[in-house]
Design a protein around this motif. Structure first.
Motif, short mmCIF file in Angstrom:
data_model
loop_
_atom_site.label_atom_id
_atom_site.label_comp_id
_atom_site.label_asym_id
_atom_site.label_seq_id
_atom_site.Cartn_x
_atom_site.Cartn_y
_atom_site.Cartn_z
N ASN A 165 8.85 -4.58 8.07
CA ASN A 165 8.32 -4.15 6.52
C ASN A 165 9.49 -3.38 5.85
OD1 ASN A 165 7.43 -3.68 4.08
ND2 ASN A 165 5.36 -3.18 4.82
N THR A 188 9.54 -2.83 2.48
CA THR A 188 9.07 -2.41 1.21
C THR A 188 9.66 -0.98 0.91
OG1 THR A 188 7.29 -3.99 1.65
CG2 THR A 188 7.11 -2.22 -0.41
N PRO A 204 0.52 3.13 0.05
CA PRO A 204 0.46 1.77 0.13
C PRO A 204 -0.27 1.27 1.39
CG PRO A 204 2.53 2.24 0.86
CD PRO A 204 2.10 3.45 0.64
N PHE A 240 -1.07 -2.64 3.61
CA PHE A 240 -0.15 -3.96 3.82
C PHE A 240 -1.20 -4.65 4.49
CE2 PHE A 240 2.82 -0.26 4.23
CZ PHE A 240 3.52 -0.55 3.24
N VAL A 282 2.08 -1.95 9.47
CA VAL A 282 3.33 -1.92 8.74
C VAL A 282 4.56 -2.83 9.30
CG1 VAL A 282 5.35 -0.51 7.85
CG2 VAL A 282 2.93 0.58 8.25
N VAL A 308 1.27 -6.24 -0.53
CA VAL A 308 1.26 -4.82 -0.70
C VAL A 308 0.33 -4.23 -1.87
CG1 VAL A 308 2.56 -2.53 -0.81
CG2 VAL A 308 3.81 -4.69 0.15
N SER A 360 2.55 -9.42 -3.58
CA SER A 360 2.85 -10.23 -2.58
C SER A 360 3.96 -10.85 -2.44
CB SER A 360 1.45 -11.22 -2.21
OG SER A 360 1.39 -12.05 -3.17
#
Length: 198
Positions: free
Chosen positions: A17, A19, A27, A29, A42, A60, A69
């Protein structure tokens, strides 16, 4: 989109991930894979049940209620099963490598014998040369047309030869009046100088 490594039927794919973090926001996930699996990790490893195109979706959700997403279609390729056998030998003996690898399409082979020598033959013969017993890591990489490659590493033991070229005689009266004690002498004139030689 998160990064991933090889997409092969017999290998686990690592999804990472990527992000970006937002300060002060936590967040959560959710990953969905169209083979029915999902996870809230994650990053994770995933094994595949079938070949072909797969859609992977990452959603997320922030603790403020906002979410987003992204989806990506990836292709899972076929992969050979790598297998080989051999007999350990002495130095300068010929070692036969019996390649039993299988795959659904044409295969090619790359052998690395661990002694700076290699071969592209399916079932090669190879001679290892050593002064002292040694273990070589032999690697076979199998390439499949239209699919993935796969490799297998096995340890091959190659044994040294006896280097005794003389022996020493001394009387051994502890055995009998005419008793004799015989001891091997190696090429450096060291009595019993080579390990594991009786």
């Amino acid at each position: 989109f998160p990064s991933h490594d090889r997409m092969c039927i017999f290998s686990q794919t690592s999804f990472v991930n990527k992000t970006p973090e937002i300060a002060g926001i936590n967040p959560s996930f959710k990953w969905n894979l169209d083979d029915g699996d999902s996870t809230t990790s994650v990053s994770f490893l995933h094994g595949w049940k079938s070949l072909g195109n797969k859609t992977v979706t990452l959603t997320v959700v922030l603790d403020n209620g906002c979410f987003n997403s992204i989806s990506k279609t990836i292709e899972v390729l076929d992969e050979p099963l790598v297998k080989f056998s051999f007999d350990s030998k002495c130095t300068n003996d010929t070692v036969k490598f019996d390649n039993q690898s299988t795959g659904s399409s044409a295969l090619s082979y790359n052998w690395n014998f661990g002694d700076n020598d290699s071969s592209k033959l399916e079932k090669p013969f190879h001679r290892f040369r050593v002064d002292k017993s040694k273990t070589f890591n032999v690697e076979l990489t199998v390439n499949m047309v239209g699919g993935c490659n796969a490799k297998l590493v096995k340890a091959v033991d190659i044994y040294e030869l006896p280097r005794t070229c003389d022996f020493v005689y001394t009387p051994d009266y502890g055995y009998s009046y005419f008793g004799a004690k015989l001891e091997p002498m190696d090429v450096n004139s060291v009595v019993g100088g080579q390990n594991n030689v009786d």
